[in-house]
Design a protein around this motif. Structure first.
Motif, PDB file in Angstrom:
ATOM      1  N   ILE A   1       0.855  -1.187   0.000  1.00  0.00           N
ATOM      2  CA  ILE A   1       0.000   0.000   0.000  1.00  0.00           C
ATOM      3  C   ILE A   1       0.889   1.235   0.000  1.00  0.00           C
ATOM      4  O   ILE A   1       1.680   1.443   0.919  1.00  0.00           O
ATOM      5  N   ASN A   2       0.806   2.015  -1.059  1.00  0.00           N
ATOM      6  CA  ASN A   2       1.459   3.325  -1.180  1.00  0.00           C
ATOM      7  C   ASN A   2       2.985   3.279  -1.261  1.00  0.00           C
ATOM      8  O   ASN A   2       3.654   4.267  -0.955  1.00  0.00           O
ATOM      9  N   ASN A   3       3.532   2.155  -1.695  1.00  0.00           N
ATOM     10  CA  ASN A   3       4.973   2.071  -1.980  1.00  0.00           C
ATOM     11  C   ASN A   3       5.215   0.827  -2.829  1.00  0.00           C
ATOM     12  O   ASN A   3       5.083  -0.294  -2.337  1.00  0.00           O
ATOM     13  N   VAL A   4       5.604   1.008  -4.100  1.00  0.00           N
ATOM     14  CA  VAL A   4       5.683  -0.131  -5.013  1.00  0.00           C
ATOM     15  C   VAL A   4       6.760  -1.136  -4.611  1.00  0.00           C
ATOM     16  O   VAL A   4       6.628  -2.331  -4.904  1.00  0.00           O
ATOM     17  N   PHE A   5       7.829  -0.676  -3.965  1.00  0.00           N
ATOM     18  CA  PHE A   5       8.876  -1.599  -3.531  1.00  0.00           C
ATOM     19  C   PHE A   5       9.058  -1.556  -2.018  1.00  0.00           C
ATOM     20  O   PHE A   5      10.149  -1.797  -1.500  1.00  0.00           O
ATOM     21  N   GLY A   6       7.984  -1.259  -1.301  1.00  0.00           N
ATOM     22  CA  GLY A   6       8.078  -1.191   0.148  1.00  0.00           C
ATOM     23  C   GLY A   6       8.122  -2.572   0.787  1.00  0.00           C
ATOM     24  O   GLY A   6       7.716  -3.564   0.191  1.00  0.00           O
ATOM     25  N   GLY A   7       8.635  -2.619   2.014  1.00  0.00           N
ATOM     26  CA  GLY A   7       8.658  -3.881   2.749  1.00  0.00           C
ATOM     27  C   GLY A   7       9.772  -3.924   3.771  1.00  0.00           C
ATOM     28  O   GLY A   7      10.854  -3.384   3.539  1.00  0.00           O
ATOM     29  N   ALA A   8       9.500  -4.558   4.902  1.00  0.00           N
ATOM     30  CA  ALA A   8      10.500  -4.694   5.954  1.00  0.00           C
ATOM     31  C   ALA A   8      11.473  -5.817   5.621  1.00  0.00           C
ATOM     32  O   ALA A   8      11.125  -6.767   4.917  1.00  0.00           O
ATOM     33  N   PRO A   9      12.717  -5.737   6.120  1.00  0.00           N
ATOM     34  CA  PRO A   9      13.655  -6.848   5.925  1.00  0.00           C
ATOM     35  C   PRO A   9      13.094  -8.143   6.502  1.00  0.00           C
ATOM     36  O   PRO A   9      12.510  -8.148   7.591  1.00  0.00           O
ATOM     37  N   GLY A  10      13.259  -9.220   5.770  1.00  0.00           N
ATOM     38  CA  GLY A  10      12.787 -10.506   6.269  1.00  0.00           C
ATOM     39  C   GLY A  10      11.304 -10.727   6.115  1.00  0.00           C
ATOM     40  O   GLY A  10      10.770 -11.712   6.641  1.00  0.00           O
ATOM     41  N   GLY A  11      10.619  -9.835   5.404  1.00  0.00           N
ATOM     42  CA  GLY A  11       9.190 -10.027   5.203  1.00  0.00           C
ATOM     43  C   GLY A  11       8.930 -11.161   4.220  1.00  0.00           C
ATOM     44  O   GLY A  11       9.176 -11.024   3.027  1.00  0.00           O
ATOM     45  N   SER A  12       8.463 -12.277   4.714  1.00  0.00           N
ATOM     46  CA  SER A  12       8.282 -13.460   3.875  1.00  0.00           C
ATOM     47  C   SER A  12       6.940 -13.417   3.165  1.00  0.00           C
ATOM     48  O   SER A  12       6.002 -12.765   3.610  1.00  0.00           O
ATOM     49  N   ALA A  13       6.854 -14.124   2.056  1.00  0.00           N
ATOM     50  CA  ALA A  13       5.604 -14.202   1.314  1.00  0.00           C
ATOM     51  C   ALA A  13       5.533 -15.525   0.574  1.00  0.00           C
ATOM     52  O   ALA A  13       6.562 -16.119   0.250  1.00  0.00           O
ATOM     53  N   GLN A  14       4.321 -15.962   0.319  1.00  0.00           N
ATOM     54  CA  GLN A  14       4.091 -17.182  -0.453  1.00  0.00           C
ATOM     55  C   GLN A  14       3.444 -16.826  -1.784  1.00  0.00           C
ATOM     56  O   GLN A  14       2.268 -16.467  -1.816  1.00  0.00           O
ATOM     57  N   PRO A  15       4.184 -16.903  -2.886  1.00  0.00           N
ATOM     58  CA  PRO A  15       3.551 -16.674  -4.186  1.00  0.00           C
ATOM     59  C   PRO A  15       2.493 -17.730  -4.456  1.00  0.00           C
ATOM     60  O   PRO A  15       2.538 -18.832  -3.902  1.00  0.00           O
ATOM     61  N   ARG A  16       1.551 -17.402  -5.331  1.00  0.00           N
ATOM     62  CA  ARG A  16       0.414 -18.280  -5.584  1.00  0.00           C
ATOM     63  C   ARG A  16       0.272 -18.585  -7.074  1.00  0.00           C
ATOM     64  O   ARG A  16       0.794 -17.883  -7.912  1.00  0.00           O
ATOM     65  N   ARG A  17      -0.459 -19.635  -7.368  1.00  0.00           N
ATOM     66  CA  ARG A  17      -0.811 -20.022  -8.731  1.00  0.00           C
ATOM     67  C   ARG A  17       0.435 -20.068  -9.621  1.00  0.00           C
ATOM     68  O   ARG A  17       1.414 -20.721  -9.269  1.00  0.00           O
ATOM     69  N   ASP A  18       0.414 -19.384 -10.759  1.00  0.00           N
ATOM     70  CA  ASP A  18       1.529 -19.471 -11.696  1.00  0.00           C
ATOM     71  C   ASP A  18       2.784 -18.762 -11.207  1.00  0.00           C
ATOM     72  O   ASP A  18       3.826 -18.816 -11.868  1.00  0.00           O
TER      73      ASP A  18
END
Length: 463
Positions: free
Chosen positions: A416-433
């Motif tokens: 939200i409101n930052n295209v490359f924002g994020g804290a260090p170590g912020g994990s994510a699970q990509p989905r589908r393709d």
């Protein structure tokens, strides 16, 4: 380490800036690949029994070795992939930070106690998977590789690493630098093209495969793993949307869109690939976005990297040409420049629709295709209707719209409101393709290990 068996061919790399020869490296053949897996398997048992604190100490030493060679690796990366010098150095230093992070997290990675009987004890133990194959990309080769290699090594695995054939010199040199401070066989680097990667993922000696790259390759790896039983972690392609609400400053929104679409010439997995802007601010936004693109095209030596090679440039131009033929309007760029290398201009397209390839597929170039929408709800709906599921960004001043985006966007990361924002170590699970599994962050340590449950209780008293 490297193996000495015969190779089948060579990889030749040209500098994307001017088309000059960077160099050639051999492609590993089947003998070398099997030899690399054998060396890793031989080292895996002792490395798994090494104290976690000692593994962390060695990974810290690897990070410091990377610092010593940061300029060398960044220059090599720029020559092979065209990455701007400052961004290439930033990628190396990001890799250093990632290795340091895993050096600290690895020794405290632990299992859990379980509630059982009063006179029993139950807990879980995290054990290394064994031999991990890491297949890493060219668009940020040191930073991405450092994450996968660091997490695998610090949790007690041995790794066979194949860097992308588009940056084999950078990957090979990275492997040499890290392997010098690790026990023999803990990290083995092989160079090669798709055939080498395919063989590495099909052999039963492999316990896990970590892949960052295209969705097509990721699907092939998942199919192979169904036969071998290897655990698969994959972060694959994305078609990330940017949704722009009507209450934001259009000039600021254009800056965000330009950063998202044009950084590293759009060659980032989480680049902005399609833009949905509210009609109420569409005209000033498009004017400002075209100006952002023109500024980069005027000063491409410092603001716009070339594409990695002419093959990718043909793909990007194909997406743009097809969109124009289908009714899109070029506001800036859109023409292949004369001269050597593989530059492509920062390009802005308006009047884009969902039927266009440039909106449906990952273009992976400095192209910002824009669709004008009548409402925030329409933009959100179109952003969500996609077969990829990597990330998305929303620019809005309304908390209700931000919350709705989080709820409705089926992606691994919502910004939200930052295209490359994020804290260090912020994990994510990509989905589908876009893949599956945690490809970075603390949870990557879980991916690189398997859990054993232990139950202990007293035997009955004798007689």
């Amino acid at each position: 380490m490297t193996t000495g068996a015969p190779t089948t061919s060579e990889i030749t790399v040209l500098n994307p800036h001017d088309g000059t020869l960077v160099g050639s490296l051999p492609c590993a053949g089947e003998d070398e690949i099997r030899g690399a897996l054998t060396a890793a398997r031989s080292a895996a048992s002792d490395w798994a029994r090494t104290d976690p604190e000692e593994r962390g100490r060695m990974l810290r030493a690897a990070a410091e070795a990377l610092v010593q060679h940061a300029t060398e690796l960044a220059e090599l990366n720029t020559r092979e992939t065209g990455k701007l010098a400052q961004e290439a150095l930033g990628g190396v230093m990001a890799g250093v930070g990632t290795l340091r992070q895993y050096a600290e997290l690895g020794p405290v990675h632990r299992g859990h106690s379980l509630r059982g009987g009063v006179l029993a004890a139950d807990w879980t133990v995290a054990e290394p998977r064994g031999v991990v194959v890491a297949l890493t990309p060219w668009n940020d080769p040191v930073a991405v590789a450092a994450g996968l290699l660091g997490a695998a090594i610090v949790t007690g695995n041995a790794v066979v690493h194949k860097p992308s054939e588009r940056c084999p010199h950078t990957g090979a040199r990275l492997g040499e630098i890290l392997a010098e401070v690790l026990p023999e066989g803990v990290l083995v680097t092989v160079t090669g093209g798709p055939e080498a990667g395919r063989l590495l993922t099909q052999l039963p000696e492999v316990d896990a495969v970590a892949h960052v790259g295209s969705s097509a390759t990721g699907r092939a790896i998942a199919l192979a793993a169904a036969q071998t039983g290897a655990h698969v972690i994959r972060e694959n392609g994305g078609n990330d949307a940017l949704v722009i609400d009507d209450d934001v400053d259009p000039a600021w929104a254009a800056e965000q869109a330009a950063i998202g679409a044009f950084t590293n010439a759009g060659q980032i997995c989480t680049s902005v690939e399609r833009v949905y802007v509210h009609r109420q601010i569409a005209e000033p936004f498009l004017e400002a976005l075209a100006a952002e693109a023109r500024a980069r095209n005027r000063d491409r030596d410092t603001m716009l990297a070339p594409l990695v090679d002419r093959r990718l440039r043909e793909t990007v131009q194909g997406h743009v040409a097809a969109a124009v033929a289908d009714g899109a309007t070029v506001l800036e760029g859109g023409v292949v420049p004369d001269g050597p290398g593989s530059f492509y201009p920062a390009t802005v397209l308006r009047d884009c629709t969902e039927r266009m390839q440039v909106m449906r597929e990952e273009t992976f170039g400095p192209v910002a295709p824009v669709a004008v929408v009548e409402s925030f709800a329409e933009g959100l709906r179109l952003a969500a209707a996609d077969r990829y599921g990597l990330a998305a960004t929303v620019l809005t001043g309304r908390i209700a719209h931000a919350q709705r985006a989080v709820a409705e966007l089926a992606v691994g990361t919502v910004k939200i409101n930052n295209v490359f924002g994020g804290a260090p170590g912020g994990s994510a699970q990509p989905r589908r393709d876009s893949g599956a599994g945690f490809g970075y962050g603390p949870e990557l340590l879980d991916e690189m290990t398997q859990v054993k449950v232990v139950h202990v209780e007293m035997p009955p008293a004798r007689g």
